[in-house]
Each structure stands twice: as structure tokens, then as C-alpha cells.
Design a protein around this motif. Sequence first.
Motif: not given
Length: 508
Positions: A301-309, A361-364, A389-397, A489-492
Motif C-alpha cells: 500500500n502507498m499509505a502504510r496506514a492501510c496495511d491490514g485493511l 467485494l472488499w478484495l485486497h 491503488q488510487m481506486q482502491s483507496g490505499t494511497t491516503g491522498i 508525507a505521501v503527498y510530498e
Amino acid sequence: MSRPQLVWLKRDLRMRDHAPLCAAAERGPILVAYVYEPDQLDAPTHDASHLNFIRESLAELERQLVARGARLTLLRGLLPDAFERLHARVGFEAIWSHEETGHARSYARDERVKTWCRGRGIAWHEIPQHGVVRRLGSRDGWAARWTRTMRRPLLPEPERLEDALGAPDVEHVGLLGPADLGLTPSGRTEVQRGGETQAQETLDSFLAGRSVSYRTDMSSPLSAWNGCSRLSPHLAYGTISIREVAQRSAARREELKEMRARGEDLPATWLSSLASFEKRLRWHCHFIQKLEDEPALEFRNMARACDGLREDEWSEERFEAWKQGRTGYPMVDACMRALEATGWINFRMRAMLVSFASYHLWLHWPRVAEHLARLFLDFEAGIHFSQVQMQSGTTGINAVRIYSPVKQVIDQDPRGEFIRRWVPELAPVPVAYLPEPYKMPLDEAARLGCRIGRDYPRPIVENTKAMREARERLSALRRGGEARQESRAVYEKHGSRRRPPPRRRARS
Ligand SMILES: Cc1cc2nc3c(=O)[nH]c(=O)nc-3n(C[C@H](O)[C@H](O)[C@H](O)COP(=O)(O)OP(=O)(O)OC[C@H]3O[C@@H](n4cnc5c(N)ncnc54)[C@H](O)[C@@H]3O)c2cc1C
């Protein structure tokens, strides 16, 4: 006497505006080689249809090289071994190629070639082919730099080439297709064809008229088929340079402006459509730049906060239904089946397919991305992994965008033409029920011969409930302080901007 130069063709199968070919040809006799590499052909993102496109493109390139006095050497084997054998026969002095931002396998291969070149004392000159910048320090000013790169003059095709081989190389394997390489043949019915001529004709017809209402045509899969440029596989395999596309579009815009100034009656949408198209050419490089700057985006994941989602909630059954176009949502199923047959679908429908897999479907995303990569004839790793990643909401930005597959029918296929074509079992269903066929009264469904659950699947999940739950889970995650901090940080690192982000501007 000058020593031979090797031009290594990768995803740049053209003669026009080909910097490595021009630079090598200036220095002496050349060898032009393309290598069928088992480890690349075996990648989970590769498909036989990609190979067919490459084959058609190489066939044309071979004719063009021969007409100029050179030849195309086609090798088969791992790299650098294939180069080692070629070098033993023709001691080339240097390798010339375009820079490539590919998946991890191509990156690993490039690292092996680099080490081999060092060991052999061979210079490897890599020249940028897009507006992507290697070892980019900061995204500030990136867009202006892209514009400057696109405005540089195009390189003319070399008129005469001096062949370093003199005779076909013993290792030359000729043009190979899927069967020669043990790949399952492609079952595509309406696929775009490769080659520089096709690329030029596609651009010509787009600029001559197909682009008139590009901005509005791009949303529906029906109008996008002709209304989008359809240059993506050509840009992916380099049968045309993005610089040439950008310059010709800008020139056409100027021409249209002059025509309008002379009083000619032109559709109002045309100029803005071309401007919008040119903006997307910049996006091409903007997205590839993300993978160039962070190759791990292919896997994590681009945004590691999404790990485990989503990782622990994988459902093979849901994945299969999505892959086979049997989710019970006609727009999703029609797009998937259209994609399977043609290798192309427009941006909005790609986004909807990923949104449905991710939110409903909540597929990784990684296996979703791999499957689509095989289906897309234009698979381009940098755009693909970043977009998925952008379309699955894991970029965080990026704003979370959940597409309702029901609304997309009403908005993009109101007469049901696209759905009826690709999901023929729904052909007898009245338009009013196409967004949600399961709402058809049972007696009407029986009379029409399309019983939901027998002739066409029931919806795999309930649309509004699935969207609401997904939104709640994403919002809860994004509200967390850790996620908010990380998104800055991701945006930067990856954000698209002409100037530094506001916080840094204020500080400086
Ligand atoms: C989930 C997902 C995956 C995608 N994967 C790929 C891929 O592997 N390869 C690929 O080329 N495009 C990809 N795209 C972007 C886009 O959908 C395609 O570039 C476009 O549909 C190709 O058709 P076209 O050439 O007619 O596009 P046009 O609309 O005519 O655009 C011209 C060119 O601009 C570039 N472009 C257009 N839209 C985008 C965009 N949103 N992001 C980046 N570049 C863009 C492409 O190079 C395209 O060929 C993906 C989009 C999504 C949502």
C-alpha cells in the motif's frame, strides 16, 4: 574503424523519434536486438495478446530496418546471458536503450544487465523516453519540466544504417508468437493491432475528427470506444513517442484556433477536448513517476496506514465472480466481458471495476491488479499499480471514490446497448430493469426467459449496504492521526503540483 553499437529495443518499437537508435547510428555500425526473455514473458501481468502486439510491431520495424540497410536480431534467453553470447560473436562497444520504469522483474533484469556491462567494460547508455525523471529529488516543478521535455524537437528517422552483423546472427530466432513460447493463445476477438503505421493512423484519425467531443465521449464505454484516442497500447509499447503525440495535438489545437479565427464553424467542444487530452498525456508520466520513485508500490500500500485493511478478508469465490463477469451487476459484468474480448475499456469503467472489487467485494488490490494487467493490452506498470491503488483507496491522498454500478448503468448506458451486447442473457430484459435486474417481477422474468439466479446471477452483495459499510471503514481509518500524518508525507513524495505544497511555501 569504429566498433559496433548495440541498440536494445524494449518498450520502444518504432523508428521515429528514437534517441538510442539515432545516437548509436551516429557512432558506427549497429546491431538492433529484441530479446524474448522467459522470466519477463512468465510475469503474472503478461498475456499472449501483449506478445501478439509486440510481434506485429517488430514485424514492421524489421521491414523498416532492412529498407535502411540494417537488420533486426531477435534473441531468446535470459539476460544478460543472451547479450554475453552476442558479445562473444560481435564485440559491441556499448548498449543504447531507453530508460524503462517497469515491474520488479524488469527492474531486476536491468540490474543484472548493469552488473554485466560493468564487468565487461561495456557502456550502457539509457535515454529517457517519456517525461519521467530518474532519481528525482522533489516533485516541485515537475509539470513545468514535463512541458519542456515534450517541446523538444522530434528526432528524424535515420535514413541509412550501417549493419554490424553482415549476416543473420546464428542465435536469431525470428518473430515468435504465443505458441512458440508456450503461452496460452489469446482468445481476443476485437483487439488493437501493433506497429508504427497503426499508431500513426490512430493518432491521425483522432486529431482529424474523433477528438471533437473527447471530453464528453470518454465517460461512457459506448462513446469512448471511438471518442478516446486509443493510443494507450501504442504508448505502452512505444510504437509512437509521447512527445510526438503531445506536439501533434498542440499543433492541431493551433490549427483549429486559426480556422476559428478565419470564421470557420467548428464544434465548441473541440479545443477544450484537445486540451483535456494533452493533460492526460501528462498524467501518463505523472503516474509512472510514482512507481519510478517508489517501486514497492507494485506490492504494498502507498499509505502504510492501510496495511491490514483488507488482506485477511480475501474471498476466492468473490474474486472468481468478478473475474468471470458474474457478479449480478450488469455494468460490472459487461465491462469485464468486454475487456476479456477486446483488451480495452475506458477509464471510468476501469475505475468502477477496481472500485467494485475493493469496496463492494472488499478484495485486497494486488491480485485484482494482476488480473487486469493481463486483460489490458495497454498494461503499463507505473500507471496501472498507481491507478489501482488510487481506486482502491490505499494511497491516503486521493478522495475516496466509490462507484455505484447501478448508477453507472443509468448514467453511461441508459438504453442498455452496451450491457445487451456483452451480457446477452440480459438482452430480453427491459431497460428499466437493467440497472438492477433482480428487481424484475418473477412472472415477467419467467415470461422473458431470463430468471435471476438461473439465467443471470443474483447480486453478489447488496449495493447500498456494501457502499455504506466500505465508506464507514475507510472514514474510520482516515480519521486516525497516524493516517493523516502519513498522507502529508505521501503527498510530498507523489502529489501532482506545480508549486511546493502550502506548508513548505509558508515555511520558506
Ligand atoms: C484501474 C486503472 C488501471 C489503469 N491501467 C492503465 C494501464 O495499465 N495502462 C495505461 O496506459 N493506462 C491505464 N489506465 C489509465 C486509462 O484508463 C487509460 O490510459 C486509457 O483508458 C487508455 O485509453 P486511451 O489511450 O484511449 O486514452 P485517452 O483518454 O485517449 O488518453 C491518452 C493517453 O493519456 C494517458 N492517460 C489517459 N488517462 C490517464 C489516466 N487516468 N492516468 C494516466 N494516464 C492516462 C494514456 O497514456 C492514454 O493513452 C488505468 C486506469 C485505471 C482506472
